[in-house]
Each structure stands twice: as C-alpha cells, then as structure tokens.
Write a protein that holds these residues in place. Structure first.
Motif, PDB file in Angstrom:
ATOM      1  N   UNK A   1     -20.312 -43.107   6.328  1.00 33.98           N
ATOM      2  CA  UNK A   1     -20.944 -42.050   7.103  1.00 33.98           C
ATOM      3  C   UNK A   1     -19.861 -41.056   7.527  1.00 33.98           C
ATOM      4  N   UNK A   2     -19.992 -39.810   7.100  1.00 32.94           N
ATOM      5  CA  UNK A   2     -19.002 -38.784   7.401  1.00 32.94           C
ATOM      6  C   UNK A   2     -19.354 -38.126   8.725  1.00 32.94           C
ATOM      7  N   UNK A   3     -18.409 -38.084   9.640  1.00 28.98           N
ATOM      8  CA  UNK A   3     -18.682 -37.572  10.983  1.00 28.98           C
ATOM      9  C   UNK A   3     -19.063 -36.100  10.983  1.00 28.98           C
ATOM     10  N   UNK A   4     -18.536 -35.316  10.063  1.00 28.77           N
ATOM     11  CA  UNK A   4     -18.806 -33.881  10.087  1.00 28.77           C
ATOM     12  C   UNK A   4     -20.214 -33.537   9.622  1.00 28.77           C
ATOM     13  N   UNK A   5     -20.956 -34.508   9.084  1.00 30.45           N
ATOM     14  CA  UNK A   5     -22.329 -34.265   8.656  1.00 30.45           C
ATOM     15  C   UNK A   5     -23.339 -34.541   9.766  1.00 30.45           C
ATOM     16  N   UNK A   6     -22.889 -34.901  10.954  1.00 31.78           N
ATOM     17  CA  UNK A   6     -23.769 -35.325  12.036  1.00 31.78           C
ATOM     18  C   UNK A   6     -23.909 -34.207  13.056  1.00 31.78           C
ATOM     19  N   UNK A   7     -25.138 -33.955  13.499  1.00 31.66           N
ATOM     20  CA  UNK A   7     -25.350 -32.956  14.543  1.00 31.66           C
ATOM     21  C   UNK A   7     -25.384 -33.578  15.933  1.00 31.66           C
ATOM     22  N   UNK A   8     -25.715 -34.875  16.046  1.00 27.57           N
ATOM     23  CA  UNK A   8     -25.669 -35.552  17.337  1.00 27.57           C
ATOM     24  C   UNK A   8     -25.433 -37.034  17.130  1.00 27.57           C
TER      25      UNK A   8
END
Length: 617
Positions: free
Chosen positions: A120-127
């Motif tokens: 899971x890539x952190x930069x793809x998450x909005x929250x």
C-alpha cells in the motif's frame, strides 16, 4: 445435512433481499418529530468514533503505509526488509486480528487471513484513520485487535493534482502522478505510481563482516481511479478501482549465502457505492469485486506455486437518529470467495454473511453515551458465531471523557489452516476472544492532550501448527491472555507539534501456569515520538523516534532479537504558495544494526530526497 444447509442458505438470501427492499423504501421519513440531525458531510456510517491519525505531509513521502503507521501511531510491524512483506500487529495481537478497510470495504485474504502493508503506497491515500479497541467490533470477525481505514476519495485536498519523485541510497527511486478534475457535479482522480529498487544495502553478517544484501530487487506499478457524482439532494455515487503489479526477489537469510526465490503479486479491486443522507437517516450500499494472483518460485527446490482468489461483497448500512437521543444502526454484508491454489486439492468456494445491529442512547443530563452491538457471523456450511460489544462513555466537565468497553470477537480459520495439502484441518474451530478495557482522555496543563488506555483479552481455541506424524498440521490447542496499557500525548502550538506514544503489553499462552512466556515477535515495550517545527517561512524540520524492545523468536525463549532505537530526521523546504516542496531525510541516522525478523537484516543509515509539485487542472 447438505439439504439443511441449502435451506438455511436460501433463508439468509431471502432475508437479505427483504432487508434491501425495506431499506430502499425507508428513505421517506416523517420529519415532524424532533430528532437529532446527521451532518451532511459525514456519510461514513461506521466511523462515528475512532482514534484519528492526522495525515502529515512529510510522512506522505514514505514508500509504504507501514512507515506512516510506525511513526505516527506507535504500531509494530513484522518487517522482512525493504521490498519484502510487512504485517501489522496491534495491541499485542496477531496480523490476522487486524482488519484493513479500503473505501468502506473490508479487504479479506481468505487464504492467509492477513494483509501485506508493504503493498500500500502512502501517497495514494486521501485519508487514514485507526479504529481502536473501543469501537472496532462493528467491522466483524477478525477485527479483534483493531482496524485500519484507508480512503482514496476524489475531490479532497487543496490541490487536485501533483507529481512527486524520490530517490534513496537503497538504489531506490519512485515517481507518483496525481490528476484530479471536476466536471459539473462529478469529481475524478487518477493516481499512477511506480517504484524500482535494488535494495542492495550494507549489513553485518553473523561474523561481523560488512556485506551487501544480494538478490533483493523489487518493483511495482500501481494505479488508482476514483469517481464521485453528486445526485439531487444529499445522495452520491462513488466508484473506485485499484490495480497493482508487484515483483520482488527474496534475499537469502544470514545463515544462507544464496537464494533464487521470487514472488509476484497482482490484483484488481473495484468498488461502487451509493449513499443517501437526510435529516435523520443515512443509507449506504456498496458492491465490491476483486481478483488477486500470486506466483512464488524457488528453483532450488523446483517450486513454482500459483495461487488465485476472487472476492465479491455486497454491503448495506443504515443509521437512524431517533427521538429522545436514541440512535440505531443496522446492516449486513455478504461475501463470496473462490480460491485456486497448487497447495489445495480442489478449488474452494465459501460464502459468509454478517448481520449487525447497534443501539445507542445519549443521556444528556449525566452526560453519558451508552451503546450495544450484536453481530452474528455465518460461514455457510461451516460455522456460525457471534460478535458483540458494549460501551459506556462519560463526558467530563473539563472536555475529557472516560470510556468503559467490553465485547466478544472471533478469528476464523484461513483456507490454508483448513485445506492446505498436506496437513490442513477442516475441523478447526474459530478462535474466540473476550475483550475489555477502559480509556481516559483528558487535557494536562499547558494544553497537553492525553489519552490513557488499559485493555485486556481472554482467548480460547488458539490455532497453532505443530508436527504430527512427520507433517505439520494445525489444531485448536491453547488458551491465551493478552493485556496492556497505552499512553498517548500530543502538543500543538503555532509552529511546533509533538506526539508521543508508549505501549506495554503482555501476551502469553496458558500452557504452564509457572511459565507465562511472552508469545514470539511480541515486544513488551513499544514507543514512538514525532516532533515537527516550522522555524522559518519556507522551512520546517521533523524528527521521528522509534523504540522496540526485545522480541523472542522461539516459544521456549531460548533465542531472541535485541531491542533497537531508531532516529529519522528530515528537513522540508516549501515555496511561498505551498505548491512545491522538497524533503531531505535520513532513516536510521545512528546506523543501528537490527533485524525485524530472525536472520533478516534491516538497512543501516539511508539518505532520501523527495520532491513534490502540486497544481490544479
């Protein structure tokens, strides 16, 4: 018996269909009665009470979600090294006891019962949110130790689009592109990212000699698409697609000089949601489908294993705010799995259903909030069990509160536990857990926000693999106990922010009452701290501290990994309008030599540089 199960299956399907029809019909509400009001912007029916994690922009440059959670929420991970798998452990529990929820959908792996957070890539998450022990049972079986919520909504944030790139001395580089735009009442967002890494870092072998890690290449390609469409009134439609292709070489352990094993993972996940909210009623329907493949090869033992599983889910949630400060939530989710594996004799299929109801009452004069949850869990043709909890929350005059909670949850055996060839045990029982605890939130002098929690758990029928007749096989062997305490402190000023977390936990099996030995890979002590300071208009500094105590690697405590202390400083430059940012960081600045898993060395000092430019289309 099969006929009985078929009839029971039909009854549940009919109930589910009737429930869907009545839910749709129930949207017309008599608003003449005075009730509380549901906030229009809050359409997530399940997350009214959670322990929130603020998404820090410096941490956005972490390559994986596990790096964010280690720094910000004092979470322990069993980490096999950069590019390798990373599994979570919350509150002294196991990886199979933590639920991962993506856009409101529980991500289940029926084969392993856990999720690899390195994917899971952190930069793809909005929250990003964490659901603690006080309210996680609403997510059903397997959410015993906690729940991680990730969301990828379109239309969030000051800037809709951006491009970021980074490089580290692990010979690792990454790039991420986000494009967001709005057309009339629709929001769109596309996120594309890739990472290429050799991970050939230096480490010390068992003799103390310095070497470089061989056969550790890792790369992935990741894509997300999110779509929001606002309908008339306060209804919306949302769709999300997540695609990933990942490849990793498996490096040799310290006791070996060669390894040629590789692992490839690919998945496609899709979700469609319809939600409607009125003054006193929230209604939400989500459909989900995913397919995931894994291929593990090891030429040394002539192994070429293929695994695939599909998952379809249908989830319905309702919330009503009733007269006299009553609140009612109810819902259900149906999940269908199919799996093919070279380690199973036959293709496997399984259907599961959870039906929940939660009743809450607010006593304004005291003031007190009381809630009770009951959730039957059914695996058709296999077992039925119950998840339940109760919570009392007392609000203090000084703005703090005290919560007392207790409940019951289960952990279901995985497909590997039941059907692995050879050794699987189809007669396994679910692991049963009774949880309890108290949480106290308050403010100390100098506006220091604090939270203290004491928790405990009693478990029976723990599943353990042991040798039997020359092969390994699982069975329900043990009773277990788990208890501990957590402390969280936070201080916010105009230019300075500090967060400190500490956890003490004991987890042991009740084999010998004279020897309550800590379970393997469960540190008694876990601590983290994060400090950030804006010391000029364009600059800010950040430092993360991590401490993990000794972890035993064998159940008789004859071997262990020593504790370690890590420091990760970073310096950020940002332009005046905030569109352009550059972060220079050092991971493990003290160059501490440590292992996450026995004979799996972790990197020493690593330098990173990341840049990000945001814009609007």
């Amino acid at each position: 018996m099969n006929k009985v199960n078929s009839i029971r299956h039909l009854i549940y399907i009919l109930f589910f269909s009737f429930y869907l029809i009545t839910s749709i019909d129930s949207q017309e509400i008599d608003t003449a009665i005075e009730m509380s009001v549901i906030e229009i912007e809050d359409q997530n029916v399940l997350t009214r009470q959670y322990d929130s994690v603020e998404f820090n922009e410096i941490l956005e440059f972490q390559h994986s979600l596990s790096g964010v959670l280690r720094s910000k929420y004092n979470v322990y991970f069993k980490d096999y090294g950069p590019g390798s798998s990373s599994t979570i452990a919350l509150n002294g529990g196991k990886a199979s006891e933590v639920a991962l929820v993506w856009n409101g959908i529980r991500l289940n792996n029926p084969m392993l019962g856990l999720n690899d957070f390195s994917m899971i890539h952190a930069s793809d998450i909005s929250s990003l949110k964490m659901v603690g022990l006080t309210s996680n049972n609403i997510y059903g079986a397997g959410s015993v130790a906690g729940t991680v919520l990730i969301d990828t909504d379109a239309g969030k944030g000051l800037y809709s689009s951006g491009i970021s790139s980074g490089f580290s001395t692990l010979n690792q580089w990454k790039i991420n592109l986000k494009l967001g735009w709005k057309v009339s009442e629709t929001n769109h967002k596309i996120s594309l990212s890739t990472l290429q890494a050799q991970n050939n870092y230096k480490y010390e072998d068992r003799s103390g000699a310095v070497k470089r890690l061989p056969h550790a290449n890792h790369h992935y390609y990741n894509a997300n698409y999110d779509f929001n469409y606002k309908l008339r009134g306060n209804a919306k439609i949302k769709a999300s697609i997540w695609v990933r292709d990942q490849f990793r070489q498996i490096p040799p352990i310290l006791t070996s000089t060669y390894n040629d094993a590789t692992q490839g993972d690919q998945f496609v996940r899709s979700m469609v949601q319809y939600s409607s909210i009125s003054t006193h009623h929230l209604w939400d329907v989500r459909a989900f489908y995913s397919i995931q493949n894994q291929n593990y090869t090891d030429p040394a033992i002539n192994l070429d294993a293929h695994h695939q599983f599909d998952n379809f889910q249908l989830r319905i949630d309702n919330q009503w705010l009733l007269p006299n400060s009553w609140s009612l939530r109810y819902g259900s989710n149906y999940s269908y799995f199919s799996s093919r594996s070279d380690n199973y004799r036959d293709p496997l299929k399984e259907s599961r259903m959870g039906i929940y109801g939660q009743l809450s009452k607010r006593l304004d004069k005291i003031p007190l909030n009381v809630s009770f949850l009951i959730r039957p869990e059914i695996i058709f043709g296999y077992s039925q069990d119950l998840v339940a909890d109760g919570r009392i929350n007392y609000e203090l005059d000084n703005g703090g509160n005290i919560a007392v909670y207790g409940g019951r949850n289960v952990v279901l055996p995985t497909f590997n536990d039941r059907f692995w060839e050879p050794g699987g045990n189809p007669e396994l029982l679910p692991e049963r857990n009774w949880m309890y605890g108290v949480q106290y939130q308050f403010e100390l002098p100098y506006q220091l926000n604090s939270r203290i929690e004491i928790f405990g758990r009693s478990a029976t029928d723990w599943i353990q693999w042991l040798p039997k007749g020359g092969i390994w096989s699982p069975d329900n062997y043990h009773k277990a106990r788990n208890y501990g305490a957590k402390l969280y402190l936070e201080k916010n000023l105009n230019h300075f922010k500090a967060q400190v977390g500490y956890q003490w936990v004991r987890t042991y099996l009740l084999e010998n009452r004279n020897e309550y030995k800590q379970t393997i890979y469960t540190p008694k002590h876990l601590a983290s701290a994060n400090f950030s300071y804006d010391f000029a208009r364009f600059f800010s500094a950040n430092v993360d501290l991590e401490y993990t105590s000794k972890r035993y690697t064998l159940s008789d405590h004859s071997d262990y990994l020593p504790g370690f202390f890590l420091i990760h400083p970073a310096l950020q430059f940002r332009s005046g309008n905030g569109k352009w940012k550059v972060v220079v960081g050092i991971q493990n600045v003290l160059n501490h030599q440590y292992q996450g898993i026995k004979n799996r060395p972790m990197p020493g000092t690593t330098f990173q540089i990341n840049t990000n430019y945001n814009f609007n289309l």
